[in-house]
Design an enzyme around this catalytic site. Structure first.
Site, mmCIF file in Angstrom:
data_model
loop_
_atom_site.group_PDB
_atom_site.id
_atom_site.type_symbol
_atom_site.label_atom_id
_atom_site.label_comp_id
_atom_site.label_asym_id
_atom_site.label_seq_id
_atom_site.Cartn_x
_atom_site.Cartn_y
_atom_site.Cartn_z
ATOM 1 N N ASP A 57 0.868 -1.187 0.000
ATOM 2 C CA ASP A 57 0.000 0.000 0.000
ATOM 3 C C ASP A 57 0.899 1.231 0.000
ATOM 4 O O ASP A 57 1.774 1.379 0.849
ATOM 5 C CB ASP A 57 -0.899 -0.019 1.248
ATOM 6 C CG ASP A 57 -1.922 1.109 1.223
ATOM 7 O OD1 ASP A 57 -3.126 0.814 1.205
ATOM 8 O OD2 ASP A 57 -1.526 2.292 1.224
ATOM 9 N N ASP A 79 -4.000 2.295 -4.970
ATOM 10 C CA ASP A 79 -2.637 2.251 -4.404
ATOM 11 C C ASP A 79 -2.325 0.968 -3.651
ATOM 12 O O ASP A 79 -1.404 0.930 -2.851
ATOM 13 C CB ASP A 79 -2.380 3.487 -3.523
ATOM 14 C CG ASP A 79 -2.933 3.353 -2.115
ATOM 15 O OD1 ASP A 79 -3.926 2.618 -1.923
ATOM 16 O OD2 ASP A 79 -2.362 3.967 -1.198
ATOM 17 N N GLU A 80 -3.094 -0.092 -3.913
ATOM 18 C CA GLU A 80 -2.925 -1.324 -3.136
ATOM 19 C C GLU A 80 -2.986 -2.565 -4.001
ATOM 20 O O GLU A 80 -3.805 -2.645 -4.907
ATOM 21 C CB GLU A 80 -4.129 -1.461 -2.195
ATOM 22 C CG GLU A 80 -3.893 -1.021 -0.808
ATOM 23 C CD GLU A 80 -5.208 -0.938 -0.064
ATOM 24 O OE1 GLU A 80 -5.760 -1.985 0.278
ATOM 25 O OE2 GLU A 80 -5.680 0.189 0.147
HETATM 26 P P1 TTP Z 1 -5.258 4.977 1.321
HETATM 27 O O1 TTP Z 1 -4.247 3.945 0.942
HETATM 28 O O2 TTP Z 1 -6.354 4.575 2.230
HETATM 29 O O3 TTP Z 1 -4.547 6.225 2.023
HETATM 30 P P2 TTP Z 1 -3.200 6.950 1.671
HETATM 31 O O4 TTP Z 1 -2.397 6.188 0.664
HETATM 32 O O5 TTP Z 1 -3.485 8.369 1.312
HETATM 33 O O6 TTP Z 1 -2.450 6.977 3.058
HETATM 34 P P3 TTP Z 1 -1.790 5.747 3.833
HETATM 35 O O7 TTP Z 1 -1.992 4.517 3.007
HETATM 36 O O8 TTP Z 1 -0.346 6.125 4.002
HETATM 37 O O9 TTP Z 1 -2.506 5.689 5.140
HETATM 38 O O10 TTP Z 1 -5.926 5.570 0.021
HETATM 39 C C1 TTP Z 1 -5.227 5.718 -1.192
HETATM 40 C C2 TTP Z 1 -5.702 6.973 -1.891
HETATM 41 O O11 TTP Z 1 -7.099 6.898 -2.132
HETATM 42 C C3 TTP Z 1 -5.469 8.239 -1.096
HETATM 43 O O12 TTP Z 1 -4.175 8.782 -1.294
HETATM 44 C C4 TTP Z 1 -6.554 9.135 -1.598
HETATM 45 C C5 TTP Z 1 -7.677 8.190 -1.998
HETATM 46 N N1 TTP Z 1 -8.725 8.218 -0.956
HETATM 47 C C6 TTP Z 1 -9.793 9.087 -1.126
HETATM 48 O O13 TTP Z 1 -9.879 9.801 -2.137
HETATM 49 N N2 TTP Z 1 -10.752 9.144 -0.151
HETATM 50 C C7 TTP Z 1 -10.687 8.382 0.994
HETATM 51 O O14 TTP Z 1 -11.561 8.475 1.872
HETATM 52 C C8 TTP Z 1 -9.571 7.474 1.143
HETATM 53 C C9 TTP Z 1 -9.454 6.637 2.384
HETATM 54 C C10 TTP Z 1 -8.635 7.438 0.147
HETATM 55 MG MG MG Z 2 -2.138 4.136 0.851
HETATM 56 MG MG MG Z 3 -4.757 2.064 0.048
#
Ligand code: TTP
Ligand code: MG
Ligand code: MG
Length: 365
Positions: free
Chosen positions: A11, A111-112
């Site tokens: 991730d 992103d995962e």
């Molecule tokens: P995440 O992987 O949940 O979050 P992140 O990568 O920003 O942070 P981290 O993993 O370090 O905790 O989500 C990936 C992307 O998806 C995030 O950068 C933006 C988008 N996203 C949204 O647009 N709305 C949301 O509510 C979430 C959780 C994520």
């Molecule tokens: Mg992330």
């Molecule tokens: Mg994610």
């Protein structure tokens, strides 16, 4: 069959905001908040994500932008609108790297992804650390971003592991350590336990995954029904047999390059586009796929992102069609825009397996 399943979860860290930092190094060290602005005022809308500096001030995904602005009112914070097209290109690039790192690959969000590396490591968990470091280094070198990686005997634990140390983490949970790893964590960390369910469990004194694991399965079934009760019981005990499901063809492939110097001249842009098209044609041959949609992405000197795309009548694999399409899109774009470009990208999508494609015949509708 190797003795252990070895599953990797990757991730990216503060994904949208980290891309903004990568492309605008002047933001580094400041709180960065990326959000969807609903338009009415520059305060209305929701936060998509924030970098870890902004998170120290309580900023989180999903909160109103006005709250984030208030929390950061005394800071030199950067607020930016979401630019999905740019993030999708980087996501494609990352997924392309990850796809090649495992025996099986499953993208689960922008992103995962999960990888099954059981065969690749012949079930040897002692090789997991080197593999994890290799994945992080590849993404770091080729894309410039950090991610967090979890490696465990199943998807459930790999994902929790990846999220347990962030940013830039690498967490390996050996088969023998699964139960102890999970026990102290709050129940909300299990997949499928949202705020509501967590409240129900907490009200019954079940705060940690360990509390849930110790609960007789019959009691859980009484509260949640048999299916969910069983699922919670299994999850809390770290049991998950679900497979890393390959989702067939990638959705899209793209390449983007920063130009040596900003320009809007076709003859200066063209050599770069040829490199991108060559690269993409090689990729589709590797995957055995044909494309039907071609797009270009132009990022101007002032970082505005423009894109154009076209659909072919049928899926093809020809480099010449790709080049012709890109040329046409770029000419259209340049005739409408006066700005110099800083970066240029090509994206292809709407894939089908190569058997169903024919060639040049049906170029362009
Ligand atoms: P995440 O992987 O949940 O979050 P992140 O990568 O920003 O942070 P981290 O993993 O370090 O905790 O989500 C990936 C992307 O998806 C995030 O950068 C933006 C988008 N996203 C949204 O647009 N709305 C949301 O509510 C979430 C959780 C994520
Ligand atoms: Mg992330
Ligand atoms: Mg994610």
């Amino acid at each position: 069959m190797p003795p252990n399943r070895i599953i990797v979860h990757v991730d990216l860290d503060y994904f949208f905001a980290q891309i903004e930092e990568l492309e605008n190094p002047q933001y580094r060290g400041k709180p960065v908040v990326v959000g969807v602005y609903s338009g009415r005022t520059d305060e209305s809308g929701a936060v998509s994500t924030a970098n870890y500096i902004a998170r120290r001030f309580g900023v989180r995904s999903g909160m109103p932008i006005s709250w984030a602005k208030r929390a950061l009112r005394n800071e030199e914070a950067v607020f930016l609108p979401v630019n999905r097209e740019r993030y999708n290109i980087i996501s494609d690039q990352i997924m392309d790297i990850l796809r090649s790192c495992g025996d099986k690959f499953e993208q689960v969000s922008v992103d995962e992804a999960y990888l099954d590396v059981s065969e690749k490591l012949l079930g040897h968990f002692e090789r997991a650390e080197e593999l994890g470091r290799g994945i992080k280094a590849s993404i770091g070198e080729k894309v410039g971003l950090t991610c967090s990686v979890g490696i465990a005997p199943n998807k459930l634990v790999a994902k929790i592991a990846a999220n347990s140390v962030k940013p830039d983490g690498l967490t390996i949970v050996l088969p023998d350590a699964v139960v102890d790893f999970l026990r102290p964590l709050p129940v909300g960390r299990l997949y499928g336990i949202g705020k509501k369910t967590e409240e129900i469990l907490t009200a019954r004194g079940l705060r940690t995954i360990g509390d849930l694991a110790d609960q007789p399965v019959d009691q859980l079934s009484q509260i949640f029904g048999k299916t969910l009760g069983n699922y919670f019981h299994q999850s809390a005990n770290g049991i998950d047999d679900s497979e890393v499901k390959e989702r067939g063809l990638p959705k899209s492939l793209s390449r983007i390059i920063t130009l040596k110097s900003d320009t809007r001249k076709m003859d200066e842009l063209w050599p770069t586009l040829e490199i991108l098209c060559n690269d993409l044609t090689q990729k589709i041959h590797t995957y055995g796929i044909a494309f039907r949609i071609v797009g270009i992405i132009a990022i101007t000197s002032n970082m505005s992102v423009q894109s154009r795309s076209l659909s072919l009548n049928e899926a093809v694999t020809d480099k010449s069609v790709l080049l012709d399409s890109v040329e046409r899109l770029l000419k259209d774009y340049l005739s409408e825009s006066r700005q110099d470009l800083r970066r240029i990208g090509v994206r292809i999508s709407a894939f089908s397996p190569v058997a169903v494609q024919r060639s040049l015949s049906s170029f362009l509708g």
